[in-house]
Design a protein around this motif. Structure first.
Motif, PDB file in Angstrom:
ATOM      1  N   LYS A 132      40.428  21.061  33.642  1.00 55.37           N
ATOM      2  CA  LYS A 132      38.977  21.115  33.500  1.00 55.37           C
ATOM      3  C   LYS A 132      38.564  22.382  32.752  1.00 55.37           C
ATOM      4  O   LYS A 132      39.051  23.478  33.041  1.00 55.37           O
ATOM      5  N   VAL A 133      37.699  22.216  31.765  1.00 57.68           N
ATOM      6  CA  VAL A 133      37.226  23.350  30.974  1.00 57.68           C
ATOM      7  C   VAL A 133      36.156  24.087  31.766  1.00 57.68           C
ATOM      8  O   VAL A 133      35.106  23.522  32.100  1.00 57.68           O
ATOM      9  N   VAL A 134      36.438  25.335  32.081  1.00 58.13           N
ATOM     10  CA  VAL A 134      35.498  26.177  32.822  1.00 58.13           C
ATOM     11  C   VAL A 134      34.975  27.262  31.889  1.00 58.13           C
ATOM     12  O   VAL A 134      35.441  27.418  30.752  1.00 58.13           O
ATOM     13  N   GLU A 135      34.011  28.031  32.369  1.00 55.43           N
ATOM     14  CA  GLU A 135      33.504  29.133  31.557  1.00 55.43           C
ATOM     15  C   GLU A 135      34.628  30.114  31.272  1.00 55.43           C
ATOM     16  O   GLU A 135      35.499  30.356  32.100  1.00 55.43           O
ATOM     17  N   MET A 136      34.596  30.687  30.069  1.00 59.67           N
ATOM     18  CA  MET A 136      35.694  31.553  29.647  1.00 59.67           C
ATOM     19  C   MET A 136      35.943  32.704  30.611  1.00 59.67           C
ATOM     20  O   MET A 136      37.076  33.085  30.863  1.00 59.67           O
ATOM     21  N   ASN A 137      34.860  33.289  31.173  1.00 59.05           N
ATOM     22  CA  ASN A 137      35.054  34.436  32.058  1.00 59.05           C
ATOM     23  C   ASN A 137      35.598  34.026  33.426  1.00 59.05           C
ATOM     24  O   ASN A 137      35.913  34.875  34.253  1.00 59.05           O
ATOM     25  N   GLN A 138      35.696  32.702  33.668  1.00 58.51           N
ATOM     26  CA  GLN A 138      36.291  32.235  34.907  1.00 58.51           C
ATOM     27  C   GLN A 138      37.696  31.683  34.677  1.00 58.51           C
ATOM     28  O   GLN A 138      38.384  31.315  35.623  1.00 58.51           O
ATOM     29  N   ASP A 139      38.109  31.601  33.429  1.00 58.93           N
ATOM     30  CA  ASP A 139      39.372  30.955  33.098  1.00 58.93           C
ATOM     31  C   ASP A 139      40.534  31.901  33.371  1.00 58.93           C
ATOM     32  O   ASP A 139      40.649  32.958  32.757  1.00 58.93           O
ATOM     33  N   GLU A 167      35.372  25.543  23.877  1.00 60.94           N
ATOM     34  CA  GLU A 167      34.039  25.270  24.413  1.00 60.94           C
ATOM     35  C   GLU A 167      33.192  24.492  23.413  1.00 60.94           C
ATOM     36  O   GLU A 167      32.465  23.564  23.799  1.00 60.94           O
ATOM     37  N   ARG A 168      33.280  24.832  22.129  1.00 56.79           N
ATOM     38  CA  ARG A 168      32.510  24.100  21.118  1.00 56.79           C
ATOM     39  C   ARG A 168      33.006  22.665  20.988  1.00 56.79           C
ATOM     40  O   ARG A 168      32.212  21.733  20.835  1.00 56.79           O
ATOM     41  N   MET A 169      34.321  22.462  21.022  1.00 62.69           N
ATOM     42  CA  MET A 169      34.870  21.121  20.928  1.00 62.69           C
ATOM     43  C   MET A 169      34.367  20.240  22.066  1.00 62.69           C
ATOM     44  O   MET A 169      34.011  19.071  21.857  1.00 62.69           O
ATOM     45  N   ILE A 170      34.308  20.789  23.271  1.00 65.63           N
ATOM     46  CA  ILE A 170      33.936  20.012  24.443  1.00 65.63           C
ATOM     47  C   ILE A 170      32.489  19.521  24.354  1.00 65.63           C
ATOM     48  O   ILE A 170      32.114  18.540  25.007  1.00 65.63           O
ATOM     49  N   GLN A 171      31.672  20.163  23.539  1.00 67.82           N
ATOM     50  CA  GLN A 171      30.294  19.700  23.369  1.00 67.82           C
ATOM     51  C   GLN A 171      30.235  18.304  22.735  1.00 67.82           C
ATOM     52  O   GLN A 171      29.219  17.610  22.840  1.00 67.82           O
ATOM     53  N   ASP A 172      31.307  17.887  22.075  1.00 61.75           N
ATOM     54  CA  ASP A 172      31.364  16.561  21.463  1.00 61.75           C
ATOM     55  C   ASP A 172      31.861  15.501  22.435  1.00 61.75           C
ATOM     56  O   ASP A 172      32.079  14.348  22.037  1.00 61.75           O
ATOM     57  N   TYR A 173      32.040  15.873  23.708  1.00 61.92           N
ATOM     58  CA  TYR A 173      32.646  14.984  24.696  1.00 61.92           C
ATOM     59  C   TYR A 173      31.791  14.854  25.949  1.00 61.92           C
ATOM     60  O   TYR A 173      31.007  15.743  26.287  1.00 61.92           O
ATOM     61  N   ILE A 174      31.971  13.723  26.624  1.00 63.00           N
ATOM     62  CA  ILE A 174      31.419  13.518  27.951  1.00 63.00           C
ATOM     63  C   ILE A 174      32.502  13.885  28.961  1.00 63.00           C
ATOM     64  O   ILE A 174      33.630  13.383  28.873  1.00 63.00           O
ATOM     65  N   ALA A 189      40.202  17.042  34.318  1.00 67.68           N
ATOM     66  CA  ALA A 189      38.974  16.307  34.006  1.00 67.68           C
ATOM     67  C   ALA A 189      39.289  15.372  32.847  1.00 67.68           C
ATOM     68  O   ALA A 189      40.256  15.581  32.105  1.00 67.68           O
ATOM     69  N   ILE A 190      38.480  14.337  32.709  1.00 72.18           N
ATOM     70  CA  ILE A 190      38.608  13.372  31.617  1.00 72.18           C
ATOM     71  C   ILE A 190      37.508  13.652  30.616  1.00 72.18           C
ATOM     72  O   ILE A 190      36.318  13.738  30.992  1.00 72.18           O
ATOM     73  N   TYR A 191      37.851  13.769  29.345  1.00 76.81           N
ATOM     74  CA  TYR A 191      36.877  14.030  28.299  1.00 76.81           C
ATOM     75  C   TYR A 191      36.901  12.862  27.313  1.00 76.81           C
ATOM     76  O   TYR A 191      37.938  12.594  26.699  1.00 76.81           O
ATOM     77  N   VAL A 192      35.765  12.177  27.202  1.00 76.41           N
ATOM     78  CA  VAL A 192      35.643  11.021  26.312  1.00 76.41           C
ATOM     79  C   VAL A 192      34.710  11.405  25.167  1.00 76.41           C
ATOM     80  O   VAL A 192      33.597  11.874  25.393  1.00 76.41           O
TER      81      VAL A 192
END
Length: 379
Positions: free
Chosen positions: A330-337, A349-356, A371-374
């Motif tokens: 699961k993609v979390v905020e960078m400061n929590q990664d 993070e920018r790539m994930i904006q193109d996904y649900i 997490a699943i990213y579609v």
């Protein structure tokens, strides 16, 4: 007996295949080193901020070609850095690896070359590590700071007398691995978790033209490192995803929404695979690829599966493709990664904006926090 990769620490008994071909800097004064290192960090950051891809299929394809053409002892691999400078890395295949960490009965031999991946955090890593005599060395040389891709190796442990590859871990045979994978697949298919995955994928409009499943870093099913059950479950999921999304009529698709070819292709890559793993996977119509072959297969028709890899898979994918579906940490905020080997970075993070983002059933033992990213249909 099948070959093995050496361990970082004999007491931990953990595989490592990331032996690194060091690219040294020329002699310089401390002031020169500070100036050149600062310039390297500044250039790398500026390239990253400008959107220059650090990983490209052309560069990976060229490395694969060179590994094939120049992979023997005495060969050299040309690698071009972000500053445009090309270095020629001598190949070390066939040479002895350092010392004999497992005693005089075992020798360690450098085997085939691999791609050494360095994401933005690794390139800009300012940590220092102790060396002999109390000297402190940077994690990367200045030259390596410019190199998102470099050369690494797998390392084999061999009998010092016979030179035959040996195992330092219990390894299951073909029949046992085949049976365990079949059982794991049946169990997972009948589970509540997979019913939830099926329902989740049926709840959204999937991208059209899904044609392949690409699995990265699912580890060996045969050797007993950490938990082979994790590897078995991840490979079983690969097979079930293929069946779920195929339209061959042998299994139901996602409520009729599967739009891929009659039979989706499967590809898998992990330097930890043993011959038994490869045989079992190939008999299940999964093509096992050498590094970096799986990355070259990833495109807009792909489902990518990667669980806790020790290379920056998400950062590489962000540069080279926009897969149809991604199932990974699961993609979390960078400061929590806290996942240093496959970190969340601005490009991820920018790539994930193109996904649900969709939920993956929680199962820390077998899959961790996925997490699943579609990909959004409008992309």
């Amino acid at each position: 007996m099948a070959s093995r990769s050496v361990f970082n620490d004999a007491s931990e008994r953990v595989f490592t295949v990331q032996y690194r071909a060091k690219v040294a800097d020329p002699q310089m004064t401390p002031d020169e080193e500070r100036e050149k290192r600062a310039a390297a960090y500044a250039l790398v950051q500026s390239k990253y901020d400008a959107g220059v891809p650090f990983f490209t299929k052309d560069a990976l394809r060229d490395l694969a070609r060179q590994f094939q053409a120049n992979g023997g002892p005495g060969g050299k691999i040309a690698v071009t850095g972000l500053d445009g400078v090309t270095v020629h890395v001598p190949l070390e295949s066939g040479q002895d690896y350092a010392n004999r960490p497992y005693g005089d009965d075992f020798a360690c031999v450098i085997a085939k070359p691999l791609v050494r991946y360095r994401g933005i955090r690794h390139l800009l890593d300012k940590r220092r590590i102790p060396a002999g005599g109390g000297v402190q060395l940077y994690v990367n040389s200045i030259r390596e700071t410019y190199m998102p891709v470099g050369v690494g190796y797998s390392v084999e442990v061999r009998d010092a007398q016979t030179n035959e590859p040996v195992s330092l871990l219990p390894v299951a045979g073909y029949d046992a691995v085949k049976q365990k994978l079949d059982q794991t697949r049946q169990s997972l298919e009948a589970s509540k978790e997979f019913a939830q995955i099926r329902s989740t994928l049926a709840s959204v409009a999937l991208p059209s033209g899904i044609g392949k499943v690409v699995a990265l870093a699912c580890s060996t099913m045969a050797a007993e490192i950490n938990s082979p059950e994790r590897s078995l479950a991840q490979h079983a999921l690969v097979l079930l995803l293929r069946d779920l999304l195929s339209r061959d009529g042998s299994r139901p698709d996602v409520e009729g929404r599967g739009s891929g070819p009659a039979r989706i292709q499967c590809f898998a890559q992990d330097p930890k695979y043993l011959p038994v793993d490869e045989q079992v996977l190939q008999e299940n119509d999964v093509a096992v690829l050498d590094d970096p072959g799986a990355f070259l297969e990833i495109d807009e028709t792909s489902v990518v599966l990667s669980v806790g890899p020790d290379i920056p898979v998400r950062e590489i994918v962000a540069d080279i493709a926009r897969p149809a579906i991604m199932i990974w940490d699961k993609v979390v905020e960078m400061n929590q990664d806290q996942t240093r080997t496959d970190p969340v970075t601005p490009r991820v993070e920018r790539m994930i904006q193109d996904y649900i983002e969709l939920p993956f059933p929680p199962n820390d033992k077998l899959f961790g926090g996925l997490a699943i990213y579609v990909r959004k249909s409008a992309f």
